[in-house]
Design a protein around this motif. Sequence first.
Motif, short mmCIF file in Angstrom:
data_model
loop_
_atom_site.label_atom_id
_atom_site.label_comp_id
_atom_site.label_asym_id
_atom_site.label_seq_id
_atom_site.Cartn_x
_atom_site.Cartn_y
_atom_site.Cartn_z
N ALA A 56 52.09 -34.99 -57.43
CA ALA A 56 52.69 -33.86 -58.15
C ALA A 56 53.09 -32.80 -57.15
O ALA A 56 52.38 -32.52 -56.19
N LEU A 57 54.27 -32.23 -57.36
CA LEU A 57 54.73 -31.10 -56.56
C LEU A 57 54.31 -29.84 -57.30
O LEU A 57 54.70 -29.63 -58.45
N VAL A 58 53.51 -29.01 -56.65
CA VAL A 58 52.98 -27.81 -57.27
C VAL A 58 53.52 -26.61 -56.50
O VAL A 58 53.36 -26.53 -55.28
N ALA A 59 54.18 -25.69 -57.22
CA ALA A 59 54.76 -24.52 -56.58
C ALA A 59 54.20 -23.24 -57.20
O ALA A 59 54.07 -23.15 -58.41
N ASN A 60 53.87 -22.30 -56.35
CA ASN A 60 53.47 -20.97 -56.78
C ASN A 60 54.60 -20.04 -56.35
O ASN A 60 54.85 -19.86 -55.16
N ILE A 61 55.31 -19.45 -57.33
CA ILE A 61 56.50 -18.66 -57.05
C ILE A 61 56.34 -17.27 -57.66
O ILE A 61 56.55 -17.09 -58.86
#
Length: 86
Positions: free
Chosen positions: A72-77
């Motif tokens: 899974a690609l997890v991004a905090n933006i």
Amino acid sequence: MDLWSRLFTREDSSKEVAKERLRLVLIQDRASLSARTLEALKGDLLKVISEYLEIDDRGFQVDVARDHNALALVANIPILRVKRTL
């Protein structure tokens, strides 16, 4: 107090740099991605998202996580504001 801490603390301490490097090595190992590929992906995501949103790129993080057999690609933006669209 925030200004005080900015003036008298080192943001690029060797501890934080080492911690970030270790995090990138672990991510690379989990996803079998090279560090160069992961950084390119992060840069591309930042570029595209910045067209629509004003974001705090200092808090922008992209991680790859493994859940059982899936990646899974997890991004905090951190979003500062939405840009007006035409």
